[in-house]
Design a protein around this motif. Structure first.
Motif, PDB file in Angstrom:
ATOM      1  N   SER A 134       0.845  -1.203   0.000  1.00 10.53           N
ATOM      2  CA  SER A 134       0.000   0.000   0.000  1.00 10.53           C
ATOM      3  C   SER A 134       0.875   1.245   0.000  1.00 10.53           C
ATOM      4  O   SER A 134       1.918   1.285   0.654  1.00 10.53           O
ATOM      5  CB  SER A 134      -0.905   0.042   1.240  1.00 10.53           C
ATOM      6  N   LEU A 135       0.433   2.262  -0.724  1.00 10.06           N
ATOM      7  CA  LEU A 135       1.020   3.592  -0.676  1.00 10.06           C
ATOM      8  C   LEU A 135      -0.040   4.525  -0.113  1.00 10.06           C
ATOM      9  O   LEU A 135      -1.127   4.664  -0.689  1.00 10.06           O
ATOM     10  CB  LEU A 135       1.432   4.058  -2.070  1.00 10.06           C
ATOM     11  N   LEU A 136       0.273   5.177   1.001  1.00 14.50           N
ATOM     12  CA  LEU A 136      -0.706   6.018   1.688  1.00 14.50           C
ATOM     13  C   LEU A 136      -0.159   7.435   1.823  1.00 14.50           C
ATOM     14  O   LEU A 136       1.049   7.647   1.916  1.00 14.50           O
ATOM     15  CB  LEU A 136      -1.009   5.438   3.070  1.00 14.50           C
ATOM     16  N   GLY A 137      -1.074   8.384   1.844  1.00 13.82           N
ATOM     17  CA  GLY A 137      -0.693   9.769   2.061  1.00 13.82           C
ATOM     18  C   GLY A 137      -0.220  10.498   0.829  1.00 13.82           C
ATOM     19  O   GLY A 137       0.417  11.561   0.922  1.00 13.82           O
ATOM     20  N   LEU A 138      -0.522   9.967  -0.361  1.00 11.82           N
ATOM     21  CA  LEU A 138      -0.079  10.618  -1.595  1.00 11.82           C
ATOM     22  C   LEU A 138      -0.865  11.902  -1.856  1.00 11.82           C
ATOM     23  O   LEU A 138      -2.066  11.986  -1.590  1.00 11.82           O
ATOM     24  CB  LEU A 138      -0.264   9.674  -2.784  1.00 11.82           C
TER      25      LEU A 138
END
Length: 500
Positions: free
Chosen positions: A357-361
């Motif tokens: 997961s990539l969060l805060g983009l």
């Protein structure tokens, strides 16, 4: 001359080192890669013959670079990737490719077996630990359910390092440390647990297929005549018990006393420390394995470290210097971006079916530099998560001894010191598991031939050295900044647990 050979059969390849105990130095080293059978369903397998082929290639490289006469080698110690399942038939032939430690295809079988054991509490009562996805046990049930023909032909069950020892010596034996990661071994009594295997097959056939157990300082046997001839060895070279890669890595970093933590930044990550007694168990995620030094080696393992970093690096087509420079250029916390780098599922935290997961983009922070740092931070936070669990189990961490490919990155070394808030040192010989195999081989040999007792501590003092001038201290301001980013990571992992 006191010359010893250490072998480390890992996931990506096999490393071989030759050491001169009298001079306390590394004489030669070699490496050869392995292939990997990989599928999107979590399957991770290898052909055991590739391990033998890689050993032969790496051995010849090491011998050539050492300028040592092969007949001077006195003993061989083998380190192997833990948890792998190698099954042989009645004619001692490999039945199918070995399922590896990182195989998550067996996750349903592990859950089923854990239920049959009576849950985590029942597993603790019978084994002293809780089997995780990746342990050998669930692979046997998977084989029974998915390949019953192969299952019916099982006559011998070995771990990867056991198999290499068998190829070298002709004897099937297992050592307590590596056996700890099977899921059918009681780490307190240091005996096989046949009642667990009977949850898979009630005939007793699986228990009969297990190798004999030996202690860490005992030899498996001598190198077979035909193998000795092929390798150019004398006819009396012994094969030590060997062990799992983490157990041998502990010896190869001198992690044989309390207060020291070894941290490996490899394709996967591992964090472990020596304990004189079985540690208390506040979390099922801590694996209180036996050590290969007659103690215990409480351990946590993560599955996505340099493998995840290399995936991001390849996405941008960066070489290693560029990748490290980009990560260095980004601020601590990656400008608000968090990466949960669970590209192949994860073991600690226990999310075998998770994806990354990539969060805060945002439009503001979506830059290559932030993503390069975010994957390094995510992998390091996973190891910090594990260190917190070890600390809760009573393990002291006065110093981190850093090994693995990621340890060559100055950015990553400082990140580890700051995230763990602990002094970090790197061994001068980075191939810790192979070195540990060589040290154990010397211990095994000299325990048999020396007129006085030879301690493992004295051997480690001769061969394990550190770059103390390059020791890294945590920077207080960075420690505080990383703590904020780490707590953000913990909250995101907790949310993933609730969704799982």
């Amino acid at each position: 001359m006191s010359i010893y050979l250490g072998v480390d059969c890992g996931t990506q390849g096999t490393k071989v080192v030759i050491v001169d105990l009298d001079q306390g130095r590394l004489c030669g080293e070699g490496y050869a890669p392995h292939g990997l059978i990989s599928h999107a369903n979590g399957r991770r397998e290898q052909e055991p013959q590739e391990w033998i082929d890689a050993f032969l290639s790496a051995y010849r490289q090491a011998l050539e670079t050492s300028a040592i006469n092969a007949r001077a080698i006195r003993a061989i110690g083998v380190s192997g990737q833990q948890h792998g399942l190698v099954v042989l038939d009645a004619e001692h032939r490999v039945i199918r490719p070995a399922k590896l430690w990182c195989d998550t295809e067996t996750s349903p079988q592990n859950a089923e077996l854990l239920a049959r054991l009576g849950g985590e509490q029942g597993a603790m009562e019978q084994l002293g630990l809780v089997p995780a996805t990746g342990y050998t046990l669930s692979k046997l049930l998977w084989l029974k359910e998915h390949e019953p023909h192969h299952f019916s032909h099982i006559n011998h069950i070995l771990l990867p390092h056991d198999y290499l020892n068998y190829w070298l010596s002709g004897r099937k034996a297992a050592e307590y440390g590596d056996a700890s990661g099977t899921g059918y071994f009681d780490i307190r009594s240091r005996r096989w647990a046949p009642q667990v295997l009977e949850l898979i097959d009630t005939s007793g056939r699986l228990t009969q297929a297990l190798p004999s157990l030996i202690e860490s300082h005992e030899p498996v046997g001598r190198v077979r005549t035909e193998i000795a001839r092929e390798l150019g060895l004398a006819d009396d070279v012994i094969v030590s018990s060997g062990g799992g890669d983490n157990m041998m890595g502990a010896i190869g970093t001198g992690n044989i006393r309390e207060g020291v933590v070894t941290l490996s930044l490899g394709t996967s990550g591992a964090l472990y420390a020596y304990s004189r007694c079985a540690p208390r168990q506040p979390s099922s995620l801590v694996a209180p394995f036996c050590s290969s030094t007659n103690g215990w080696l409480p351990l946590i393992c993560t599955m996505n470290v340099t493998g995840a970093a290399n995936a991001v690096r390849a996405m941008f087509d960066f070489d290693l210097p560029r990748f490290n420079a980009e990560a260095q250029a980004a601020p601590i916390g990656s400008d608000g971006i968090s990466m949960l780098p669970f590209l192949g599922g994860e073991r600690v935290p226990a999310l075998p079916d998770a994806t990354g997961s990539l969060l805060g983009l945002s439009a503001h922070n979506l830059r290559p530099a932030n993503l390069c740092r975010a994957v390094m931070e995510g992998a390091t936070f996973g190891l910090r998560y594990g260190l917190d669990l070890l600390r809760s189990a009573g393990i002291r961490s006065e110093e981190v001894r850093l090994i693995g490919g990621g340890a060559r990155s100055a950015v990553w070394r400082q990140m580890v010191a700051d995230v763990m808030d602990t002094r970090v040192v790197c061994p001068l010989i980075g191939e810790a598991a192979a070195l540990g195999g060589a040290i154990q081989a010397a211990w095994c040999d000299l325990s048999r031939t020396s007129a006085c007792e030879v301690s493992l501590e004295s051997l480690c003092e001769r061969l394990v050295a550190f770059d103390d001038t390059g020791a890294i201290q945590p920077a207080p301001a960075a420690v505080a900044a990383y703590e904020h980013a780490y707590q953000r990571y913990v909250g995101q992992v907790d949310a993933m647990y609730h969704r799982a």
